[in-house]
Each structure stands twice: as C-alpha cells, then as structure tokens.
Design a protein around this motif. Structure first.
Motif, PDB file in Angstrom:
ATOM      1  N   ARG A  77       2.951   5.188   4.804  1.00  0.00           N
ATOM      2  CA  ARG A  77       2.105   5.488   5.497  1.00  0.00           C
ATOM      3  C   ARG A  77       1.123   6.466   5.636  1.00  0.00           C
ATOM      4  N   TYR A  78      -0.061   6.182   5.832  1.00  0.00           N
ATOM      5  CA  TYR A  78      -1.078   7.309   5.629  1.00  0.00           C
ATOM      6  C   TYR A  78      -0.650   8.161   6.637  1.00  0.00           C
ATOM      7  N   GLU A  79      -0.242   8.110   8.040  1.00  0.00           N
ATOM      8  CA  GLU A  79      -0.229   9.134   8.946  1.00  0.00           C
ATOM      9  C   GLU A  79       0.819   9.976   8.569  1.00  0.00           C
ATOM     10  N   ALA A 111      -4.940  15.119  -1.228  1.00  0.00           N
ATOM     11  CA  ALA A 111      -4.783  13.551  -1.336  1.00  0.00           C
ATOM     12  C   ALA A 111      -4.926  13.039  -2.660  1.00  0.00           C
ATOM     13  N   SER A 112      -4.375  12.141  -3.123  1.00  0.00           N
ATOM     14  CA  SER A 112      -4.468  11.700  -4.420  1.00  0.00           C
ATOM     15  C   SER A 112      -5.969  10.862  -4.371  1.00  0.00           C
ATOM     16  N   ASP A 113      -6.204  10.279  -5.614  1.00  0.00           N
ATOM     17  CA  ASP A 113      -7.676   9.616  -5.469  1.00  0.00           C
ATOM     18  C   ASP A 113      -7.557   8.420  -4.679  1.00  0.00           C
ATOM     19  N   LEU A 114      -6.376   7.714  -4.742  1.00  0.00           N
ATOM     20  CA  LEU A 114      -6.397   6.477  -4.084  1.00  0.00           C
ATOM     21  C   LEU A 114      -6.339   6.710  -2.540  1.00  0.00           C
ATOM     22  N   MET A 115      -5.431   7.771  -1.984  1.00  0.00           N
ATOM     23  CA  MET A 115      -5.609   8.298  -0.770  1.00  0.00           C
ATOM     24  C   MET A 115      -7.135   8.668  -0.253  1.00  0.00           C
ATOM     25  N   HIS A 169       0.818  -1.265   0.083  1.00  0.00           N
ATOM     26  CA  HIS A 169       0.145  -0.113   0.132  1.00  0.00           C
ATOM     27  C   HIS A 169       0.798   1.037   0.121  1.00  0.00           C
ATOM     28  N   PHE A 170       0.351   2.390  -0.678  1.00  0.00           N
ATOM     29  CA  PHE A 170       1.049   3.617  -0.409  1.00  0.00           C
ATOM     30  C   PHE A 170       0.021   4.723  -0.425  1.00  0.00           C
ATOM     31  N   PHE A 171       0.410   5.910   0.002  1.00  0.00           N
ATOM     32  CA  PHE A 171      -0.492   6.776   0.141  1.00  0.00           C
ATOM     33  C   PHE A 171       0.162   8.231  -0.513  1.00  0.00           C
ATOM     34  N   GLY A 172      -0.562   8.491  -1.492  1.00  0.00           N
ATOM     35  CA  GLY A 172      -0.030   9.765  -2.471  1.00  0.00           C
ATOM     36  C   GLY A 172      -0.460  11.077  -2.252  1.00  0.00           C
ATOM     37  N   LEU A 173       0.173  12.107  -2.383  1.00  0.00           N
ATOM     38  CA  LEU A 173      -0.190  13.354  -2.403  1.00  0.00           C
ATOM     39  C   LEU A 173      -0.136  14.077  -3.607  1.00  0.00           C
ATOM     40  N   TRP A 174      -0.932  14.908  -4.077  1.00  0.00           N
ATOM     41  CA  TRP A 174      -0.906  15.516  -5.299  1.00  0.00           C
ATOM     42  C   TRP A 174      -0.543  16.827  -4.882  1.00  0.00           C
TER      43      TRP A 174
END
Length: 100
Positions: free
Chosen positions: A62-64, A88-92, A7-12
């Motif tokens: 990590r999300y946090e 937040a990216s779409d996935l996040m 899993h990953f948490f992307g930021l635009w």
C-alpha cells in the motif's frame, strides 16, 4: 501499472551496507508500517539488498504504508546500518504524480 500483477509501492533506501546490516531487524523496521510485497503476487521481492550500491529496495503493498515508512525512517540507523536515505522508486514517483 503492470498488467497481471498486483500494485506495489517501492522505496529506494541508500546507506544499506550488506556486510553489516542485520536483515531481520531491517525488515522488521519496515514491516511496522504495513505489509510488504511477496514475489508471487507482486513479481518483486519484499526487500532486495544491492551490495554493490550499498542500497536496497523495500516494496510495500500500500502507498500509505510506504509513505509512512519513508517519513519515519528517513535519516535513521536501522539494523546496524544507515543513516538511511529513502526515496520513492520510479514507479512510486509516477503514482504520486498521478494522484496529486
């Protein structure tokens, strides 16, 4: 979530101007909040700067950590570029909808 990938948490991140951004400083600013992804285990680069749109994706493990970076760096100038607009990216966003 993506099968077979961590899993990953992307930021635009908007207002990232490739012609002026100091990429090392930009990366270091986000790494202060936690581990960034690696392409081998997550299938995405830690940072992907997109010159045509003056934006970038920054991908955290990590999300946090992603959430902390989003809150702390919103509106700041980092690596000689900004002020940053961070979403937040779409996935996040999907993850946030599922956990709230």
């Amino acid at each position: 979530w993506t099968k077979g990938r961590a899993h990953f948490f992307g930021l635009w991140v908007g207002n990232v101007h490739s012609e002026v951004v100091d990429q090392d400083e930009f990366r270091a600013a986000f790494e202060r909040f936690g581990e960034l992804c690696n392409a081998k285990s997550h299938g995405v680069p830690p940072i992907n700067i997109l010159p045509p749109s003056s934006s970038a994706f920054v991908n955290f493990c990590r999300y946090e950590d992603a959430d902390a970076a989003r809150n702390a760096l919103q509106g700041k100038t980092v690596g000689s570029t900004g002020p940053l607009r961070i979403n937040a990216s779409d996935l996040m966003q999907k993850y946030e909808e599922e956990v709230t």
